[in-house]
Design a protein around this motif. Structure first.
Motif, PDB file in Angstrom:
ATOM      1  N   LEU A 156       0.850  -1.203   0.000  1.00 31.08           N
ATOM      2  CA  LEU A 156       0.000   0.000   0.000  1.00 31.08           C
ATOM      3  C   LEU A 156       0.886   1.254   0.000  1.00 31.08           C
ATOM      4  O   LEU A 156       0.656   2.189  -0.774  1.00 31.08           O
ATOM      5  N   ALA A 157       1.897   1.247   0.849  1.00 30.24           N
ATOM      6  CA  ALA A 157       2.799   2.410   0.912  1.00 30.24           C
ATOM      7  C   ALA A 157       3.488   2.607  -0.442  1.00 30.24           C
ATOM      8  O   ALA A 157       3.573   3.730  -0.955  1.00 30.24           O
ATOM      9  N   GLU A 158       3.932   1.512  -1.032  1.00 31.54           N
ATOM     10  CA  GLU A 158       4.640   1.601  -2.306  1.00 31.54           C
ATOM     11  C   GLU A 158       3.726   2.141  -3.418  1.00 31.54           C
ATOM     12  O   GLU A 158       4.126   2.977  -4.227  1.00 31.54           O
ATOM     13  N   MET A 159       2.474   1.656  -3.432  1.00 30.38           N
ATOM     14  CA  MET A 159       1.526   2.163  -4.437  1.00 30.38           C
ATOM     15  C   MET A 159       1.287   3.655  -4.198  1.00 30.38           C
ATOM     16  O   MET A 159       1.153   4.430  -5.152  1.00 30.38           O
ATOM     17  N   GLY A 160       1.250   4.046  -2.937  1.00 30.21           N
ATOM     18  CA  GLY A 160       1.051   5.456  -2.602  1.00 30.21           C
ATOM     19  C   GLY A 160       2.197   6.323  -3.096  1.00 30.21           C
ATOM     20  O   GLY A 160       1.984   7.347  -3.761  1.00 30.21           O
ATOM     21  N   TRP A 161       3.444   5.912  -2.822  1.00 33.57           N
ATOM     22  CA  TRP A 161       4.557   6.772  -3.250  1.00 33.57           C
ATOM     23  C   TRP A 161       4.742   6.749  -4.764  1.00 33.57           C
ATOM     24  O   TRP A 161       5.154   7.734  -5.355  1.00 33.57           O
ATOM     25  N   ALA A 179       6.838   6.363   5.351  1.00 37.12           N
ATOM     26  CA  ALA A 179       7.405   5.818   4.107  1.00 37.12           C
ATOM     27  C   ALA A 179       7.113   6.763   2.943  1.00 37.12           C
ATOM     28  O   ALA A 179       7.985   7.011   2.097  1.00 37.12           O
ATOM     29  N   LEU A 180       5.900   7.326   2.895  1.00 40.02           N
ATOM     30  CA  LEU A 180       5.564   8.275   1.820  1.00 40.02           C
ATOM     31  C   LEU A 180       6.471   9.498   1.907  1.00 40.02           C
ATOM     32  O   LEU A 180       7.001   9.975   0.897  1.00 40.02           O
ATOM     33  N   ALA A 181       6.657  10.000   3.120  1.00 34.47           N
ATOM     34  CA  ALA A 181       7.478  11.207   3.296  1.00 34.47           C
ATOM     35  C   ALA A 181       8.936  10.941   2.917  1.00 34.47           C
ATOM     36  O   ALA A 181       9.593  11.772   2.295  1.00 34.47           O
ATOM     37  N   VAL A 221      -4.628   7.581   1.961  1.00 35.40           N
ATOM     38  CA  VAL A 221      -4.310   6.156   2.159  1.00 35.40           C
ATOM     39  C   VAL A 221      -4.854   5.734   3.510  1.00 35.40           C
ATOM     40  O   VAL A 221      -4.860   6.526   4.451  1.00 35.40           O
ATOM     41  N   SER A 222      -5.273   4.495   3.586  1.00 35.85           N
ATOM     42  CA  SER A 222      -5.722   4.018   4.889  1.00 35.85           C
ATOM     43  C   SER A 222      -5.646   2.500   4.986  1.00 35.85           C
ATOM     44  O   SER A 222      -5.988   1.786   4.048  1.00 35.85           O
ATOM     45  N   ILE A 261      -7.931   7.469  -3.699  1.00 39.66           N
ATOM     46  CA  ILE A 261      -7.934   6.837  -2.375  1.00 39.66           C
ATOM     47  C   ILE A 261      -7.390   5.424  -2.540  1.00 39.66           C
ATOM     48  O   ILE A 261      -7.656   4.765  -3.558  1.00 39.66           O
ATOM     49  N   MET A 262      -6.573   4.996  -1.594  1.00 39.24           N
ATOM     50  CA  MET A 262      -6.049   3.625  -1.592  1.00 39.24           C
ATOM     51  C   MET A 262      -6.285   3.052  -0.203  1.00 39.24           C
ATOM     52  O   MET A 262      -5.807   3.625   0.779  1.00 39.24           O
ATOM     53  N   VAL A 263      -7.041   1.960  -0.156  1.00 40.19           N
ATOM     54  CA  VAL A 263      -7.331   1.367   1.154  1.00 40.19           C
ATOM     55  C   VAL A 263      -6.956  -0.109   1.180  1.00 40.19           C
ATOM     56  O   VAL A 263      -7.182  -0.835   0.217  1.00 40.19           O
ATOM     57  N   GLU A 264      -6.372  -0.498   2.307  1.00 33.91           N
ATOM     58  CA  GLU A 264      -6.106  -1.926   2.516  1.00 33.91           C
ATOM     59  C   GLU A 264      -7.327  -2.534   3.209  1.00 33.91           C
ATOM     60  O   GLU A 264      -8.029  -1.857   3.949  1.00 33.91           O
ATOM     61  N   PHE A 265      -7.585  -3.813   2.955  1.00 35.79           N
ATOM     62  CA  PHE A 265      -8.689  -4.502   3.635  1.00 35.79           C
ATOM     63  C   PHE A 265      -8.292  -5.948   3.860  1.00 35.79           C
ATOM     64  O   PHE A 265      -7.235  -6.402   3.398  1.00 35.79           O
TER      65      PHE A 265
END
Ligand SMILES: C[S@@+](CC[C@H](N)C(=O)[O-])C[C@H]1O[C@@H](n2cnc3c(N)ncnc32)[C@H](O)[C@@H]1O
Length: 283
Positions: free
Chosen positions: A100-105, A131-133, A188-189, A242-246
């Motif tokens: 999720l973090a990787e997809m975000g960055w 990680a994004l920062a 992200v969440s 928006i990117m969410v993990e589930f």
């Protein structure tokens, strides 16, 4: 006892206590006590442990035998190659969440904007936000959580990785933590997603040591997705995502939940075990 004998005895003890990967955990705890990389143990099998080393290890192995997570005992874990301090106040970052973090960055890096912005809803240790920062050096990251203790930990982790100056930490219940209306490029969440009644059935490491507030997603586990699907659009810039993990098995319900709130679902990403775990959507 020698290093090898200690590993063998500890492995046997942990195995009897139901600890998975008992040899690995015995080795990691011994390596922690001896302050050496685990692989170095193999070059030191015949080394005798001192009495204080034995006493310290015995205490740690006892805690692990009581099913306290290894990460709590050693006080840290690795997330996207970054060392994160962990404690009882926040969920231990999971390897699945690294995706999720990787997809975000990756998404933030495609934006031309000088100052891209992201919101991490339910930041816990701060792992995703940090990680994004780290990976997006010009991004401004907002991390929010309802738990003051988790937020303090996230701040400490951000300082540790020298990104705190590009981050803000907001305390509150979901979007109510944002006192003024704000727009982000990315939300992200990884929210709590376990159905309340299922928590009692989880492994002791999770059930007894991750905070309940980080696990409990309400009767069907989907409370936070309902909130995100209804409320998040008001906080996204045009073109934002928006990117969410589930949880494993929740994909169909989460997808239809977002679609029923007029989101366009761009992708449902599988983890490395081919289980659908992340939804990407835009308005
Ligand atoms: C599953 S944990 C995820 C933590 C971290 N993002 C990660 O991936 O490891 C969910 C987080 O959401 C937070 N949380 C729970 N209810 C919340 C609420 N109403 N508003 C904001 N955060 C909340 C919890 O305190 C917890 O830190």
């Amino acid at each position: 006892m020698t290093v090898l004998e200690t590993i063998q005895k500890s492995t046997e003890f942990l195995g009897k206590k139901g600890v998975e990967s008992s040899r690995l955990h015995a080795e990691l705890l011994l390596a922690h006590v001896l302050a050496m990389p685990r692989m170095k143990l193999y070059l030191n099998f015949e080394r005798a442990l001192t009495a204080p080393e034995t006493d310290t290890l015995r205490e740690l192995i006892k805690r692990r035998g009581q099913r306290e997570p290894l990460q709590h005992i050693v006080g840290s874990t690795s997330f996207c190659g970054l060392d994160m301090t962990v404690n009882r106040h926040a969920l231990i970052p999971r390897p699945e969440t690294e995706m999720l973090a990787e997809m975000g960055w990756n998404f933030l890096s495609t934006l031309n904007s000088q100052l891209s912005t992201a919101l991490d809803f339910g930041t816990g240790t701060g792992c995703i936000a940090i990680a994004l920062a780290v990976k997006c050096p010009s991004a401004q990251i907002t991390a929010l959580d309802v738990s003051p203790d988790a937020l303090a930990l996230a701040k400490a982790n951000a300082e540790r990785h020298q990104v705190a100056s590009r981050m803000e930490f907001l305390l509150g219940d979901g979007f109510a933590a944002l006192s003024t209306p704000r727009l982000f490029d990315l939300i992200v969440s990884n929210p709590p997603y376990i159905a309340s009644a299922e928590i009692a059935t989880l492994d002791p490491e999770v059930r007894d040591f991750d905070p309940r507030g980080a696990l409990d997603g309400g009767t069907d586990g989907l409370d936070f997705y309902r909130r995100l699907a209804k409320q998040a659009a008001a906080f996204l810039k045009l073109g934002g995502k928006i990117m969410v993990e589930f949880g494993d098995g929740q994909a169909p319900e989460i997808k239809s939940l977002f679609e029923s709130e007029k989101w366009i679902v761009e992708a449902v990403q599988e983890d490395y075990s081919h289980r659908a775990r992340i939804l990407v959507a835009r308005r």
